[in-house]
Scaffold this motif. Sequence first.
Motif: not given
Length: 466
Positions: A73-98
């Motif tokens: 019953g944890w409804l999380m605002g995230g995905l497994l491995g999201d940091e790794r998935l987003l690490a390569g994005l430009p900062a602004e795009q990464r923030r928007a994805a988070f």
Amino acid sequence: MSPPISLWMDRLDPPLRPRPALQGCLEVDVAIIGAGYTGLWTAYYLKCQAPELRIAVVEAEYAGFGASGRNGGWLMGGLLGDERLLAGLPAEQRRAAFDLLHGIPDEVASVLLREDIACDYRKGGVLYCAARYPEQERRLRAWLDSLHGQGLSEADYRWLPPDELGQQLRINNPLGAIHSPHCATIQPARLVRGLAQTVERLGVQLFEQSRVSHWQPGLLRTAQGELRADWVVPAVEGYAAELPLLRRYQLPVQSLLLATEPLSSSQWDAIGLERGQAFSEFSRQVTYGQRSADDRLVFGARGGYRFAGKLRQDFNLNAEEIGLRRYLFGELFPQLRNTRISHGWGGNLGMARRFQPHMLLDRANRIALAGGYGGEGVGASNLGGRTLAELILGRSSQLTAQPWVLGERPLSALKAWEPEPCRWLGYNAIVRSFVHEDRILANPHSPAWRRALAGKLADFMEGLMR
Ligand SMILES: Cc1cc2nc3c(=O)[nH]c(=O)nc-3n(C[C@H](O)[C@H](O)[C@H](O)COP(=O)(O)OP(=O)(O)OC[C@H]3O[C@@H](n4cnc5c(N)ncnc54)[C@H](O)[C@@H]3O)c2cc1C
């Protein structure tokens, strides 16, 4: 009917009565296999955006029989491995994805309100706690640094020293915690059953007791029926091991949970969690819980994998399985060591080879699929359903432009698991290193060199999962 598959299913009101099976031949635009969150969210968002679509969902047992009716019953605002998935994005795009990920609980809340689904939704955030040994604090602080290094702020993830943690949750030997507001807790079965009713009301045909025995592009068959469809969406997650074409891509992992009988208000005064906060203890293997709306402690820990990806059907937990979880929550809440356990259960979840979720559209074969959420699919499946709807409708948006969306690719774009016995050996080697580390670190008399060695080994093994 067989006994309830989880505390949550046991508490349904009114009790569950399966819908009729698919009989005869039917032609639709979209055929969805599996009535868990992924299948139902996909049907929901498709129907909202394209009401003219003919959609059918075909479920082997009943809506919520899978992980969706059994989870913690944890409804999380995230995905497994999201940091790794987003690490390569430009900062602004990464923030928007988070921000997109962090917005998942609010998106779910808006649907619950609009569709009048009651599932004990409470957005109390989450507490990742260090308690059982000092290494947990070090790892938590390192994780916090890495989150902040990715541009996330104190408003997203904040360190709580023991006294501040104690205002929300009183555990034994608190060393501190990370608090994040981007998490809600729910009653999982009420969500999945509510979604099933909602999509039916919108005109989706839902067939229960209808196991798909054969599927291929454009066609699926059950014991008594056949569906022809323009699009097929296999949404079976942990059960992919039993479905042709998919079994190489998902590893079924078993996860187990316990629930206490309802605790008294004085017991809860001593523990906290007044706002429905989710909490976890930061060991390498998942250990987590919530206070249910009817005042039970619901607590899950650790998983298992069976040789050749065999699914577990019987989740009557044995004394050893109950004992281990009792020990773990007893470490955090010694006052609950002798509390009666009212329910013990578990389920099969799906782990993708890259240890991160995927969403994919195979246009040539007209297959759309989302999954590989690991143990973090309650929120992720909402994102998956929204994204698949966009992909099927041929739309491009912020949802479809994320690194977990493999876009228009064949199924074979997914990384396949190694054949047996490699998987079994690999899984067990990794898990054993984690269990070994936990045992050494939980013993305050373990010498420093043994602690360091156990940690290094577990780090190495964890690295193999990347
Ligand atoms: C014990 C446990 C605890 C968990 N805790 C959490 C948590 O707290 N937070 C979190 O985010 N995630 C958690 N998860 C993971 C989360 O529950 C899942 O990722 C999510 O529910 C997956 O939803 P789904 O619809 O993709 O799959 P499922 O809910 O598994 O649905 C798949 C459906 O497909 C059906 N099916 C299978 N084969 C066929 C077939 N041949 N024909 C027709 N139908 C078929 C099944 O019966 C099932 O109903 C947990 C999982 C488990 C098992």
